[in-house]
Write a protein that holds these residues in place. Sequence first.
Motif, short mmCIF file in Angstrom:
data_model
loop_
_atom_site.label_atom_id
_atom_site.label_comp_id
_atom_site.label_asym_id
_atom_site.label_seq_id
_atom_site.Cartn_x
_atom_site.Cartn_y
_atom_site.Cartn_z
N ILE A 133 0.49 -0.11 9.96
CA ILE A 133 -0.09 -1.44 10.16
C ILE A 133 -0.75 -1.47 11.53
CG2 ILE A 133 0.38 -3.91 10.34
CD1 ILE A 133 2.86 -3.44 8.59
N VAL A 134 -1.99 -1.95 11.59
CA VAL A 134 -2.73 -2.09 12.84
C VAL A 134 -3.24 -3.52 12.93
CG1 VAL A 134 -4.75 -1.39 14.17
CG2 VAL A 134 -3.40 0.33 12.96
N VAL A 135 -2.92 -4.19 14.03
CA VAL A 135 -3.41 -5.54 14.27
C VAL A 135 -4.22 -5.51 15.56
CG1 VAL A 135 -2.80 -7.96 14.60
CG2 VAL A 135 -1.38 -6.51 13.14
N ASP A 136 -5.50 -5.82 15.46
CA ASP A 136 -6.39 -5.77 16.62
C ASP A 136 -6.18 -6.97 17.52
OD1 ASP A 136 -7.39 -3.44 15.65
OD2 ASP A 136 -9.27 -4.28 14.90
N THR B 172 0.85 -1.18 0.00
CA THR B 172 0.00 0.00 0.00
C THR B 172 0.89 1.24 0.00
OG1 THR B 172 -1.52 1.31 1.34
CG2 THR B 172 -0.13 -0.24 2.50
N ASP B 173 0.41 2.26 -0.65
CA ASP B 173 1.16 3.50 -0.71
C ASP B 173 0.15 4.63 -0.78
OD1 ASP B 173 3.15 5.34 -0.81
OD2 ASP B 173 3.81 4.88 -2.84
N GLY B 174 0.50 5.76 -0.22
CA GLY B 174 -0.38 6.91 -0.27
C GLY B 174 0.39 8.16 -0.64
N ASN B 175 -0.35 9.21 -0.96
CA ASN B 175 0.33 10.47 -1.22
C ASN B 175 0.26 11.37 0.01
OD1 ASN B 175 -2.33 11.23 -1.19
ND2 ASN B 175 -2.33 12.19 -3.20
N ASN B 176 -0.14 10.79 1.15
CA ASN B 176 -0.22 11.59 2.37
C ASN B 176 1.13 12.17 2.75
OD1 ASN B 176 -2.90 10.97 2.49
ND2 ASN B 176 -2.65 9.32 3.97
N PHE B 177 2.18 11.36 2.57
CA PHE B 177 3.50 11.83 2.95
C PHE B 177 3.90 13.04 2.12
CE2 PHE B 177 8.16 11.76 2.73
CZ PHE B 177 8.48 11.72 4.08
N ALA B 178 3.64 12.96 0.81
CA ALA B 178 4.00 14.07 -0.07
C ALA B 178 3.07 15.27 0.10
CB ALA B 178 3.98 13.60 -1.53
N CYS B 179 1.79 14.99 0.36
CA CYS B 179 0.82 16.08 0.45
C CYS B 179 0.60 16.57 1.87
CB CYS B 179 -0.51 15.63 -0.14
SG CYS B 179 -0.43 15.16 -1.88
N ALA B 180 1.18 15.87 2.86
CA ALA B 180 1.06 16.26 4.27
C ALA B 180 -0.40 16.40 4.67
CB ALA B 180 1.82 17.55 4.54
N ASP B 181 -1.25 15.44 4.22
CA ASP B 181 -2.67 15.52 4.57
C ASP B 181 -3.12 14.22 5.24
OD1 ASP B 181 -2.51 13.90 2.35
OD2 ASP B 181 -4.26 14.72 1.36
N TYR B 182 -2.37 13.79 6.25
CA TYR B 182 -2.76 12.59 7.00
C TYR B 182 -4.14 12.80 7.58
CZ TYR B 182 2.14 11.25 6.68
OH TYR B 182 3.38 10.92 6.23
N VAL B 183 -5.04 11.89 7.28
CA VAL B 183 -6.42 12.04 7.75
C VAL B 183 -6.89 10.78 8.46
CG1 VAL B 183 -7.14 13.75 6.06
CG2 VAL B 183 -7.17 11.33 5.44
N GLY B 184 -5.99 10.05 9.09
CA GLY B 184 -6.38 8.87 9.83
C GLY B 184 -6.37 7.60 9.01
N ASN B 185 -5.87 7.65 7.78
CA ASN B 185 -5.79 6.45 6.96
C ASN B 185 -4.91 5.40 7.62
OD1 ASN B 185 -3.46 5.33 4.93
ND2 ASN B 185 -5.51 4.82 4.22
N ILE B 186 -5.36 4.14 7.58
CA ILE B 186 -4.57 3.00 8.04
C ILE B 186 -4.18 2.19 6.82
CG2 ILE B 186 -4.61 0.86 9.36
CD1 ILE B 186 -6.49 2.21 11.33
N GLY B 187 -2.91 1.91 6.68
CA GLY B 187 -2.45 1.16 5.52
C GLY B 187 -3.01 -0.25 5.49
N VAL B 188 -2.72 -1.04 6.53
CA VAL B 188 -3.19 -2.43 6.62
C VAL B 188 -3.83 -2.62 7.97
CG1 VAL B 188 -2.53 -4.86 6.59
CG2 VAL B 188 -1.38 -3.25 5.07
N HIS B 189 -5.07 -3.10 7.97
CA HIS B 189 -5.80 -3.33 9.21
C HIS B 189 -6.23 -4.79 9.29
CE1 HIS B 189 -9.83 -3.33 11.43
NE2 HIS B 189 -8.91 -3.14 12.35
N VAL B 190 -5.91 -5.46 10.38
CA VAL B 190 -6.36 -6.82 10.63
C VAL B 190 -7.33 -6.77 11.80
CG1 VAL B 190 -5.70 -9.18 11.18
CG2 VAL B 190 -4.18 -7.76 9.80
N ALA B 191 -8.61 -7.04 11.54
CA ALA B 191 -9.64 -6.95 12.57
C ALA B 191 -9.51 -8.11 13.56
CB ALA B 191 -11.02 -6.95 11.92
N ALA B 192 -10.14 -7.94 14.71
CA ALA B 192 -10.02 -8.90 15.81
C ALA B 192 -10.47 -10.29 15.39
CB ALA B 192 -10.85 -8.42 17.00
N GLY B 193 -9.73 -11.29 15.87
CA GLY B 193 -10.12 -12.68 15.70
C GLY B 193 -9.70 -13.31 14.40
N ASN B 194 -8.68 -12.79 13.73
CA ASN B 194 -8.30 -13.30 12.42
C ASN B 194 -6.83 -13.68 12.37
OD1 ASN B 194 -10.82 -12.87 10.85
ND2 ASN B 194 -10.46 -10.74 11.43
N TYR B 195 -6.51 -14.49 11.37
CA TYR B 195 -5.13 -14.92 11.13
C TYR B 195 -4.82 -14.63 9.67
CZ TYR B 195 -0.91 -17.77 11.51
OH TYR B 195 0.40 -18.19 11.54
#
Length: 707
Positions: free
Chosen positions: A475-478, A437-460
């Motif tokens: 990366i967020v792992v619940d 995953t890649d975003g232009n947030n770094f270049a545009c300085a407009d971080y708005v809470g985007n999460i690159g990779v999210h693994v919801a609870a209870g998964n493998y």
Amino acid sequence: MVARPALALGPCPNVMTPKIITAPTYTVTQDDNCWWIVLNNPGNVTVTLPAPGLIFSPGFQITILPVQPGTQVTFNQLADDAGHVHQINTAPTLTTAQGEGGVLKIQQDLNWWVLPTGAVGRPLIQTNAALQALSTANFAVITRAGFYSLGDVPSLFYVASAHACTLNAGAGDNGSQVKSADGKCWLAVYPSNIMDVREWGAHCDNATDDSVAFQAALNAGLTVLNSNASVLVPSLRCMVKGNLAIPINTALQCSTPFPNAITGTAALNTEPAIVLDPSKTISAAGPGASISGCFIVASGITFPVLTIPTWTGIAVKDAGFSDFSLTYSTIVGFDTAFYNTGARPYVHHVFADGTGVTHAVIELDVGNTDSGVADYIKIQPIGTANSCAAGRRPGTGLRVGSSPGPAGIWLDQIVSQNFDIYDYDFQTGAIFGAIWTDGNNFACADYVGNIGVHVAAGNYVWGGSLASFSGDPGIVVDATSTLKADFIASEFSGTDCIQLSGALVAQTALLLDCAGGAAKILATTGVFSVHNLQMGGNNGGSLPFIKGGTTGLLVGAKPWGQVFFDELTTDRPGNLFDSNFTGTVGSAHMTALMQITPTVACTGIGSTGTCSLPSPPETGITSGTILLTPGGSGIAASGTVTVGISLAAAFQVVCWAQTTGGDWAAGSGVTPSTSATSPQLTMTWQNGGIPLVSATPYSLSYDCKYR
């Protein structure tokens, strides 16, 4: 005992299915009863009666139709096992006149009879209206060379039926069945399993609604060709304002390759495409349906797209049927490009652009046990410059599943980027080869809470390589979930490279340039286990790299909040852990590599303290962290702290220091007297022009060496 024929067969159905024979010979079988055998060979054709041993009941019949001018048909006989010789009109062979066919029947006395159909010919009819105005009594076979005008659709030949059309209460569908002037039916003969939507009257002029013609063509693939048909969309822009349903084992096949250079320029406004009303959907109506090589664009979209649009609708869905295939296609302008709920989907070489608010741009909701494959996919905004205004979408890129469960799909070679919620959202388990995953947030300085990779609870979720850039966090792992990979990279994150409540296990993890800590344990259940941990970059100008949660960060064999690694490399001097660090490391070498030293407390910001620092080595640098506890001052962006230092020799010592969040700057040391063993050393620190907060503790990271 001599085998006896079965009881006489009943009459043939109203519409008899054509079988196209291109070879110069054909042998009749028991399965041919009531079929029309259309001979398309340009030369003479020999039709042989069945091989010995086959018993045909009285009433068995086929219709022989030569459609090439000048063709002669010769019928040959064979003896059966009982020794009976099947005669043809009481003769051993029969040759028809040129262009003449016949109805081949077996009579009650087991004799074959050929009833000639007369001279066939194949007159040319220019339009479908002219075909409708023609009586079946005039010709047995005709050629329709256009639908609205001569040459607007590939030529198709029709055979005359003695009965009314079976579709639409005798009205036919104006493609595979055309109602004749005498109330009978003209039956289309398809030389292969490919049909063209224009054969049912599709205009493909980017203005007229072609949905009725599209659906009639798709239905004919099942009713005429008995499925396994391809419905061809020409290299034009076809407007579809209604829902389409693709029958079982039927393919919607576009004749022009989908745009493979996704630049978003104005050229896409005239690219051959299915222009679909965003309130309508192309859906599977049975297992094995497929779409291939198509550019599907929402009506009303104009390229280049220079602002963030509010797009709606689902372009393609499998409606819960299995084995849906979406390949070599581009879908632009819908809230969701593809919504999958059936088993074993196959998504291959797809570009999709959407907002993903309702579901996601691509949602693979394959359930808990069904497998599938999705590979070589790009999910991102389309535009000429990928500008900060148009280069992001307010939704989710790729979502796998809607409820927790084990792995259900294989993902590989996928890019999902520039979405404001998640680039990847794993709501159920999955297996991956290489995704990023890649975003232009770094270049545009407009971080708005985007999460690159999210693994919801209870998964493998596990696999090969995963790279996340410009996430917020990366990366967020619940809790109660595990993300496992051979290689993980997270860089240029708005907050943290990794946030864990669950477990992340990797062979190698590369964490660079995170605005917060590089790895952040958010709950006591978080576990970060990696063989080779690499951290570096400016880290937003702040230290430490790894932050503890509410109970502290524990390194080693602890039952909660664990961080394990065998090797650590970093290009950043200073303490990598915050003041919550507890536990031990395996060796002095690891201690030096991690640059972990006990935190030294000094009272007051910018005031004299009683800290004692270790002496630098004679050839090298000593590094560490001083905790500046709350003091009365703290409004300055720079200051001094006086500490005691044990010197191995009477040399001048120079130190560099910064506070957490500050910038590195050379400090000034002192030259102690030759008789002093523990002189006082004044270190100057800087905080990048940002005033410190009064009564707030700060970590002062330092490097010292002999001059």
